[in-house]
Design an enzyme around this catalytic site. Structure first.
Site, PDB file in Angstrom:
ATOM      1  N   LYS A   1      17.595  -1.873  17.836  1.00  0.00           N
ATOM      2  CA  LYS A   1      18.141  -2.750  18.460  1.00  0.00           C
ATOM      3  C   LYS A   1      17.664  -4.114  18.571  1.00  0.00           C
ATOM      4  CE  LYS A   1      21.102   0.371  21.227  1.00  0.00           C
ATOM      5  NZ  LYS A   1      21.623   1.023  22.707  1.00  0.00           N
TER       6      LYS A   1
ATOM      7  N   GLU B   1      21.159  10.170  22.409  1.00  0.00           N
ATOM      8  CA  GLU B   1      21.221  10.384  20.529  1.00  0.00           C
ATOM      9  C   GLU B   1      20.806  11.575  20.331  1.00  0.00           C
ATOM     10  OE1 GLU B   1      21.552   7.383  18.468  1.00  0.00           O
ATOM     11  OE2 GLU B   1      22.218   6.478  20.214  1.00  0.00           O
TER      12      GLU B   1
HETATM   13  N1  HSE Z   1      21.729   5.936  22.608  1.00  0.00           N
HETATM   14  C1  HSE Z   1      22.044   4.492  22.874  1.00  0.00           C
HETATM   15  C2  HSE Z   1      22.293   4.534  24.577  1.00  0.00           C
HETATM   16  C3  HSE Z   1      23.631   4.673  22.270  1.00  0.00           C
HETATM   17  O1  HSE Z   1      21.508   4.984  25.351  1.00  0.00           O
HETATM   18  O2  HSE Z   1      21.730   3.470  24.585  1.00  0.00           O
HETATM   19  C4  HSE Z   1      24.197   3.670  22.641  1.00  0.00           C
HETATM   20  O3  HSE Z   1      23.644   2.758  21.566  1.00  0.00           O
END
Ligand code: HSE
Length: 417
Positions: free
Chosen positions: A198, A183
């Protein structure tokens, strides 16, 4: 079946937006076309002609010819405004923004209902793994018991590289950023926040319960140190960042995001690099396992593409399991067996928070305790940030043992009173 033609207004042309553009170009059978792309940065060089781009979001949001908005920007607040306006204007939306969804889940459900438009977000959880649609469609019953997995690609990449290839943490993170996995604020990944967003989405589709981000406890991998990495190596374990949610027999949800020691008998042990892996457990089918790339341009774009394709058939999430009476279990009813590394000046006080200590070690500076602790006590220890501590899960204590621990605590409380 008649397939609808999808005319896309795309927001964002970074790693995933660009990936989607290329994936669409390479999928000629799709009845979907990007009409216009809205971007923010006026100075950045783009790999395609400038005629595709605009800097004015209203050119997409108020274009009657565009029936679908695909939102792939990394600013969750701006994404929320875009998605909200698009839904209010009767446009279908595809997004990969898990933070935005997690922070506004209730309202996004309401908007879909009120304006009778679909919002799809398969790419928001585990990128290439079709986990949301599976939880939504396949496990459409009461028998799903738990969902557990590695749902963040960056942290899994960092853990794989530091342990297997002896890269430094900083270098592994830099590579994860360079490859477009992390991110823009990498603390979202390394602190376990991305995994929590998530997990929140997975809980809604698995168990029909909408929880708020602050209701799920999360720790990341950013405090892991040599002592616990050495401990894992000695015992033949790997440390992985795990998102866990379970529905108890009495209908409550127990969930958290924590680094965990994984044994080589567990399928998650073999999920390395940028891969994600999710295990579902249900009453009759027992454990099932999904695996795939969890971040990066093409894996994420493939999930976005699948959502766009689903819109051609008017697919939408029905949220069939929502409105059940399930509630989140309160922290005092969750017990965990953990490893706690800490400075030895805190040993006595930290020990007092444990129900039971099975193993301990000290040198003149640091030490560790292994034992059983309630989640509410664990939260207290985790807040003690100046104690330079690190927490790794062994296991969630089963429900039967949890009930006897609660009874034991009640008895002790009565004796003191
Ligand atoms: N930053 C997130 C990860 C990107 O590394 O899983 C995918 O959602």
């Amino acid at each position: 079946m008649n397939r609808k033609e999808i005319k896309i207004g795309l927001f964002g042309f970074g790693c995933v937006g660009n990936g989607l553009y290329e994936v669409l170009e390479k999928t000629p059978g799709m009845k979907a076309k990007i009409k216009r792309i809205c971007i923010k940065d006026k100075t950045k060089l783009r790999p395609i002609s400038s005629k595709h781009f605009t800097f004015d979001k209203n050119e997409l949001l108020y274009d009657d010819d565009i029936n679908t908005i695909v939102e792939l920007i990394d600013d969750a607040d701006a994404a929320y405004e875009i998605v909200k306006t698009a839904l209010q204007n009767g446009k279908a939306v595809v997004t990969a923004n898990k933070k935005m969804i997690a922070e506004h889940f209730e309202e996004l459900l309401q908007l879909q209902k009120e304006y009778n438009v679909p919002l799809l977000y398969e790419a928001a959880c585990c990128a290439s793994i079709p986990i949301i649609r599976n939880l939504e469609e396949y496990y459409d019953n009461d028998l799903l018991e738990s969902v557990e997995g590695i749902v963040n690609g960056s942290t899994n990449y960092i853990l794989s590289k530091t342990v297997d290839e002896n890269l430094s943490y900083t270098e592994a993170l830099r590579q994860a950023q360079e490859k477009g996995y992390a991110e823009s604020n990498p603390v979202m990944d390394t602190g376990g926040f991305d995994a929590k967003f998530k997990l929140l989405i997975l809980i809604a589709h698995a168990f029909g319960v909408v929880v708020k981000p602050e209701e799920i406890f999360n720790l990341g991998i950013d405090k892991l140190g040599d002592l616990e990495l050495g401990y894992a190596k000695e015992k033949g374990y790997k440390i992985k960042l795990i998102a866990y949610a379970e529905k108890t027999a009495d209908g409550k949800i127990r969930s958290f995001v924590l680094p965990k020691f994984i044994k080589n008998t567990d399928k998650l042990f073999y999920v390395d690099d940028v891969f994600n892996g999710v295990k579902t457990k249900s009453y009759f089918s027992d454990v099932q396992f999904f695996s795939g790339k969890g971040a990066g341009a093409y894996p994420t774009a493939s999930a976005v593409l699948s959502d766009i394709s689903a819109l051609c058939y008017d697919y939408r999430y029905e949220y069939k399991k929502l409105n059940s009476t399930d509630i989140l279990e309160c922290d005092s009813e969750i017990y965990l067996k953990i490893f706690l590394r800490h400075e030895i000046v805190y040993t006595k006080i930290f020990k007092s928070y444990f129900n039971e200590v099975n193993e301990s070690y000290f040198n003149h500076e640091i030490g560790f305790l292994v034992g059983t602790i309630s989640l509410s006590n664990l939260k207290i220890i985790a807040k003690w940030s100046n104690a330079d501590s690190s927490i790794i899960l062994f296991d969630l204590i089963d429900q039967e043992t949890t009930h006897s621990l609660i009874q034991q605590e009640e008895l002790e409380f009565e004796l003191i009173a």
